[in-house]
Design a protein around this motif. Structure first.
Motif, PDB file in Angstrom:
ATOM      1  N   GLN A   1      32.238  36.362  36.739  1.00 38.55           N
ATOM      2  CA  GLN A   1      31.784  37.033  37.953  1.00 38.55           C
ATOM      3  C   GLN A   1      32.995  37.530  38.741  1.00 38.55           C
ATOM      4  O   GLN A   1      34.109  37.021  38.593  1.00 38.55           O
ATOM      5  N   LEU A   2      32.737  38.499  39.587  1.00 39.46           N
ATOM      6  CA  LEU A   2      33.785  39.020  40.465  1.00 39.46           C
ATOM      7  C   LEU A   2      33.664  38.383  41.836  1.00 39.46           C
ATOM      8  O   LEU A   2      32.561  38.307  42.412  1.00 39.46           O
TER       9      LEU A   2
ATOM     10  N   SER B   1      42.746  42.605  46.670  1.00 43.77           N
ATOM     11  CA  SER B   1      42.663  42.005  45.338  1.00 43.77           C
ATOM     12  C   SER B   1      41.267  41.459  45.117  1.00 43.77           C
ATOM     13  O   SER B   1      40.559  41.091  46.062  1.00 43.77           O
ATOM     14  N   VAL B   2      40.890  41.381  43.834  1.00 46.22           N
ATOM     15  CA  VAL B   2      39.589  40.851  43.427  1.00 46.22           C
ATOM     16  C   VAL B   2      39.815  39.891  42.272  1.00 46.22           C
ATOM     17  O   VAL B   2      40.533  40.211  41.309  1.00 46.22           O
ATOM     18  N   GLU B   3      39.202  38.712  42.346  1.00 46.59           N
ATOM     19  CA  GLU B   3      39.322  37.714  41.289  1.00 46.59           C
ATOM     20  C   GLU B   3      38.104  37.777  40.367  1.00 46.59           C
ATOM     21  O   GLU B   3      36.972  38.002  40.823  1.00 46.59           O
ATOM     22  N   ALA B   4      38.340  37.534  39.093  1.00 48.49           N
ATOM     23  CA  ALA B   4      37.271  37.372  38.114  1.00 48.49           C
ATOM     24  C   ALA B   4      37.318  35.928  37.631  1.00 48.49           C
ATOM     25  O   ALA B   4      38.360  35.457  37.166  1.00 48.49           O
TER      26      ALA B   4
ATOM     27  N   GLU C   1      42.814  38.580  37.812  1.00 51.43           N
ATOM     28  CA  GLU C   1      42.845  39.097  39.182  1.00 51.43           C
ATOM     29  C   GLU C   1      43.360  40.532  39.148  1.00 51.43           C
ATOM     30  O   GLU C   1      44.360  40.829  38.482  1.00 51.43           O
ATOM     31  N   GLY C   2      42.678  41.396  39.860  1.00 47.34           N
ATOM     32  CA  GLY C   2      43.093  42.797  39.936  1.00 47.34           C
ATOM     33  C   GLY C   2      43.555  43.151  41.339  1.00 47.34           C
ATOM     34  O   GLY C   2      42.947  42.737  42.338  1.00 47.34           O
ATOM     35  N   ASN C   3      44.650  43.902  41.426  1.00 43.51           N
ATOM     36  CA  ASN C   3      45.188  44.364  42.703  1.00 43.51           C
ATOM     37  C   ASN C   3      44.947  45.868  42.820  1.00 43.51           C
ATOM     38  O   ASN C   3      45.282  46.628  41.902  1.00 43.51           O
ATOM     39  N   PHE C   4      44.402  46.275  43.952  1.00 43.96           N
ATOM     40  CA  PHE C   4      43.980  47.657  44.126  1.00 43.96           C
ATOM     41  C   PHE C   4      44.526  48.209  45.441  1.00 43.96           C
ATOM     42  O   PHE C   4      44.858  47.461  46.367  1.00 43.96           O
ATOM     43  N   GLN C   5      44.565  49.540  45.497  1.00 44.28           N
ATOM     44  CA  GLN C   5      44.947  50.250  46.717  1.00 44.28           C
ATOM     45  C   GLN C   5      44.070  51.488  46.845  1.00 44.28           C
ATOM     46  O   GLN C   5      43.840  52.199  45.863  1.00 44.28           O
TER      47      GLN C   5
END
Length: 252
Positions: free
Chosen positions: A166-167, A134-137, A102-106
């Protein structure tokens, strides 16, 4: 003894009365002070009243503190009424995905709307929005085809073919997202007064989600999901007795 008619001498039967200068002097003399006593002020009664009031206040505060009486409410306090409708369950979806990363972005969205040849103070709209999401893979195990798991003849090794990670959809965190600054022209403000757009912020939300999704594709999140899934299966299958575990990913 008979009294002479021409005599003015006082006698015991007719005492003398002041006349002339004596009467005038007596009228000019100040009146004698009255011997009637002046009643004292009700000081003792006032002290009793103040003492009773103080005792009543102390008793009231004590009862209030002990919780025997309900708390005093401010009649002008703000009240909140929730008239929302019950939540409606539309569908249930079974998931067989393994979230491996999981990626956390701003992102900062700077959106401006104006018209050519129109001064900005009249018609202009600019919003600075800070979006956090956030985006999960994940790896979808439900797409594993037949024959994807091959075991060796001696039962010491196994090969597993998995679909490529997949994202997931970008999940915008509204608690961490906020409007940093907003500037609007005079006509924009007038339009908001007479008929505001309740979905005006939806555009910046959508732009923030698009930029976070694009950043997730370029962040190497898929490669991290492949590595984490491989380690998970190697540990799981190794505990079942396999000495060699091979994981390969197939792009659908």
């Amino acid at each position: 003894m008979a009294r002479d008619a021409d005599s003015n001498e006082p006698t015991r039967e007719f005492p003398g009365y002041p006349t002339g200068e004596a009467l005038k002097g007596r009228s000019d003399a100040p009146p004698e002070a009255s011997a009637t006593p002046v009643p004292a002020r009700p000081t003792r009664g006032l002290l009793w009243v103040l003492g009773a009031a103080a005792i009543a206040v102390v008793v009231l505060l004590g009862v209030q503190t002990s919780g025997l009486l309900p708390n005093f409410r401010n009649p002008f306090a703000e009240e909140r009424t929730d008239r929302s409708q019950p939540t409606l369950l539309k569908s249930i979806q079974d998931l067989s995905r393994y979230v491996a990363a999981e990626g956390n972005f701003q992102v900062v969205v700077d959106l401006q709307k104006d018209r050519q040849y129109v001064p900005e103070f009249l018609l202009n709209e600019r919003t600075l929005f800070v979006g956090a999401g956030s985006v999960e893979a994940y790896v979808d195990f439900s797409k594993i085809s037949d024959g994807a798991i091959v075991e060796s003849a001696d039962g010491k090794s196994v090969e597993v073919k998995l679909p490529a990670p997949q994202l997931g959809e970008t999940n915008l965190d509204l608690e961490k997202s906020y409007v940093f600054a907003e500037r609007r022209g005079l006509l924009n403000r007038l339009g908001e007064v007479f008929g505001g757009d309740p979905n005006r912020q939806q555009e910046v939300y959508r732009l923030a989600e698009d930029r976070i999704t694009a950043a997730a594709r370029d962040s190497g999140l898929g490669a991290r999901a492949e590595e984490n899934t491989r380690k998970m299966l190697e540990g799981l299958l190794g505990s079942l007795g396999y000495e060699r575990v091979t994981i390969t990913y197939v792009t659908p």
